[in-house]
Design a protein around this motif. Structure first.
Motif, PDB file in Angstrom:
ATOM      1  N   ASN A  27      -0.076 -11.908 -13.180  1.00 17.20           N
ATOM      2  CA  ASN A  27      -1.167 -11.192 -13.856  1.00 17.20           C
ATOM      3  C   ASN A  27      -1.883 -10.239 -12.905  1.00 17.20           C
ATOM      4  O   ASN A  27      -2.595  -9.343 -13.338  1.00 17.20           O
ATOM      5  CB  ASN A  27      -2.184 -12.181 -14.429  1.00 17.20           C
ATOM      6  CG  ASN A  27      -1.580 -13.009 -15.533  1.00 17.20           C
ATOM      7  OD1 ASN A  27      -0.907 -12.506 -16.403  1.00 17.20           O
ATOM      8  ND2 ASN A  27      -1.816 -14.305 -15.478  1.00 17.20           N
ATOM      9  N   ALA A  28      -1.707 -10.473 -11.601  1.00 17.16           N
ATOM     10  CA  ALA A  28      -2.358  -9.636 -10.594  1.00 17.16           C
ATOM     11  C   ALA A  28      -1.584  -9.724  -9.281  1.00 17.16           C
ATOM     12  O   ALA A  28      -0.808 -10.653  -9.085  1.00 17.16           O
ATOM     13  CB  ALA A  28      -3.798 -10.104 -10.375  1.00 17.16           C
ATOM     14  N   TRP A  29      -1.817  -8.741  -8.429  1.00 15.32           N
ATOM     15  CA  TRP A  29      -1.221  -8.781  -7.099  1.00 15.32           C
ATOM     16  C   TRP A  29      -2.121  -8.056  -6.109  1.00 15.32           C
ATOM     17  O   TRP A  29      -3.011  -7.309  -6.488  1.00 15.32           O
ATOM     18  CB  TRP A  29       0.191  -8.242  -7.111  1.00 15.32           C
ATOM     19  CG  TRP A  29       0.416  -6.778  -7.370  1.00 15.32           C
ATOM     20  CD1 TRP A  29      -0.022  -6.032  -8.428  1.00 15.32           C
ATOM     21  CD2 TRP A  29       1.178  -5.886  -6.559  1.00 15.32           C
ATOM     22  NE1 TRP A  29       0.423  -4.740  -8.329  1.00 15.32           N
ATOM     23  CE2 TRP A  29       1.167  -4.618  -7.193  1.00 15.32           C
ATOM     24  CE3 TRP A  29       1.875  -6.028  -5.376  1.00 15.32           C
ATOM     25  CZ2 TRP A  29       1.819  -3.513  -6.671  1.00 15.32           C
ATOM     26  CZ3 TRP A  29       2.540  -4.918  -4.866  1.00 15.32           C
ATOM     27  CH2 TRP A  29       2.508  -3.682  -5.510  1.00 15.32           C
ATOM     28  N   VAL A  30      -1.880  -8.319  -4.807  1.00 13.27           N
ATOM     29  CA  VAL A  30      -2.687  -7.759  -3.735  1.00 13.27           C
ATOM     30  C   VAL A  30      -1.793  -6.884  -2.862  1.00 13.27           C
ATOM     31  O   VAL A  30      -0.685  -7.287  -2.497  1.00 13.27           O
ATOM     32  CB  VAL A  30      -3.308  -8.889  -2.874  1.00 13.27           C
ATOM     33  CG1 VAL A  30      -4.125  -8.311  -1.731  1.00 13.27           C
ATOM     34  CG2 VAL A  30      -4.144  -9.814  -3.735  1.00 13.27           C
ATOM     35  N   THR A  31      -2.272  -5.692  -2.536  1.00 14.25           N
ATOM     36  CA  THR A  31      -1.518  -4.793  -1.666  1.00 14.25           C
ATOM     37  C   THR A  31      -2.284  -4.563  -0.371  1.00 14.25           C
ATOM     38  O   THR A  31      -3.445  -4.954  -0.245  1.00 14.25           O
ATOM     39  CB  THR A  31      -1.281  -3.407  -2.314  1.00 14.25           C
ATOM     40  OG1 THR A  31      -2.479  -2.635  -2.219  1.00 14.25           O
ATOM     41  CG2 THR A  31      -0.837  -3.533  -3.749  1.00 14.25           C
ATOM     42  N   GLY A  32      -1.665  -3.896   0.549  1.00 12.22           N
ATOM     43  CA  GLY A  32      -2.308  -3.517   1.804  1.00 12.22           C
ATOM     44  C   GLY A  32      -2.493  -2.014   1.888  1.00 12.22           C
ATOM     45  O   GLY A  32      -2.637  -1.465   2.975  1.00 12.22           O
ATOM     46  N   GLN A  33      -2.478  -1.332   0.746  1.00  9.79           N
ATOM     47  CA  GLN A  33      -2.605   0.124   0.761  1.00  9.79           C
ATOM     48  C   GLN A  33      -3.957   0.552   1.318  1.00  9.79           C
ATOM     49  O   GLN A  33      -4.990  -0.027   1.002  1.00  9.79           O
ATOM     50  CB  GLN A  33      -2.449   0.687  -0.651  1.00  9.79           C
ATOM     51  CG  GLN A  33      -1.050   0.621  -1.180  1.00  9.79           C
ATOM     52  CD  GLN A  33      -0.941   1.296  -2.535  1.00  9.79           C
ATOM     53  OE1 GLN A  33      -1.846   1.243  -3.348  1.00  9.79           O
ATOM     54  NE2 GLN A  33       0.192   1.926  -2.774  1.00  9.79           N
ATOM     55  N   ARG A  34      -3.897   1.594   2.164  1.00  6.31           N
ATOM     56  CA  ARG A  34      -5.110   2.168   2.747  1.00  6.31           C
ATOM     57  C   ARG A  34      -5.121   3.671   2.493  1.00  6.31           C
ATOM     58  O   ARG A  34      -4.091   4.325   2.511  1.00  6.31           O
ATOM     59  CB  ARG A  34      -5.155   1.918   4.260  1.00  6.31           C
ATOM     60  CG  ARG A  34      -5.216   0.475   4.648  1.00  6.31           C
ATOM     61  CD  ARG A  34      -5.459   0.309   6.150  1.00  6.31           C
ATOM     62  NE  ARG A  34      -4.919   1.361   6.979  1.00  6.31           N
ATOM     63  CZ  ARG A  34      -3.696   1.341   7.525  1.00  6.31           C
ATOM     64  NH1 ARG A  34      -2.878   0.341   7.311  1.00  6.31           N
ATOM     65  NH2 ARG A  34      -3.305   2.339   8.293  1.00  6.31           N
ATOM     66  N   LYS A  35      -6.296   4.195   2.309  1.00  9.96           N
ATOM     67  CA  LYS A  35      -6.438   5.634   2.071  1.00  9.96           C
ATOM     68  C   LYS A  35      -5.917   6.457   3.242  1.00  9.96           C
ATOM     69  O   LYS A  35      -5.337   7.523   3.048  1.00  9.96           O
ATOM     70  CB  LYS A  35      -7.896   5.984   1.798  1.00  9.96           C
ATOM     71  CG  LYS A  35      -8.400   5.445   0.482  1.00  9.96           C
ATOM     72  CD  LYS A  35      -9.872   5.750   0.291  1.00  9.96           C
ATOM     73  CE  LYS A  35     -10.340   5.166  -1.036  1.00  9.96           C
ATOM     74  NZ  LYS A  35     -11.785   5.369  -1.235  1.00  9.96           N
ATOM     75  N   ASP A  36      -6.113   5.963   4.468  1.00  9.83           N
ATOM     76  CA  ASP A  36      -5.716   6.755   5.631  1.00  9.83           C
ATOM     77  C   ASP A  36      -4.220   6.761   5.895  1.00  9.83           C
ATOM     78  O   ASP A  36      -3.743   7.492   6.750  1.00  9.83           O
ATOM     79  CB  ASP A  36      -6.482   6.314   6.882  1.00  9.83           C
ATOM     80  CG  ASP A  36      -5.982   5.008   7.489  1.00  9.83           C
ATOM     81  OD1 ASP A  36      -5.298   4.226   6.790  1.00  9.83           O
ATOM     82  OD2 ASP A  36      -6.292   4.757   8.673  1.00  9.83           O
TER      83      ASP A  36
END
Length: 95
Positions: A27-36
């Motif tokens: 139903n959900a997941w966590v990423t490590g995406q960063r704007k930089d």
């Protein structure tokens, strides 16, 4: 095909298809995406969003929540945190 489609087929088979299968059970997941990481494409990454690409367990658009807790962290902040916490990192990052 690798040279013709810019490796999209390879990424699709090795990364995208397995990810799609797994996310379809959640139903959900966590990423490590960063704007930089990529200012041209990730500057608008919010901390929480309805996943615009993948579907979750209930199926259909809007069925998967995506958490991006590092979105506003800089690369330096992430590396500082890893060092302070003594977190093991992939040896390739040390090269």
């Amino acid at each position: 095909s690798f040279y013709e489609d810019g490796h999209k087929e390879c990424c699709g088979v090795r990364k995208v298809q397995p990810l799609r299968r797994k996310l379809g059970t959640l139903n959900a997941w966590v990423t490590g995406q960063r704007k930089d990481q990529s200012p041209g494409t990730r500057m608008a990454v919010p901390a929480v969003q309805v996943d615009p690409v993948f579907e979750g367990a209930s199926g259909g658009a809007g069925s998967l929540i995506k958490f991006n807790p590092l979105t506003n962290a800089t690369s330096q902040e992430v590396w500082d945190f890893l060092r302070v916490m003594g977190t093991p990192v992939n040896k390739l990052h040390e090269m």
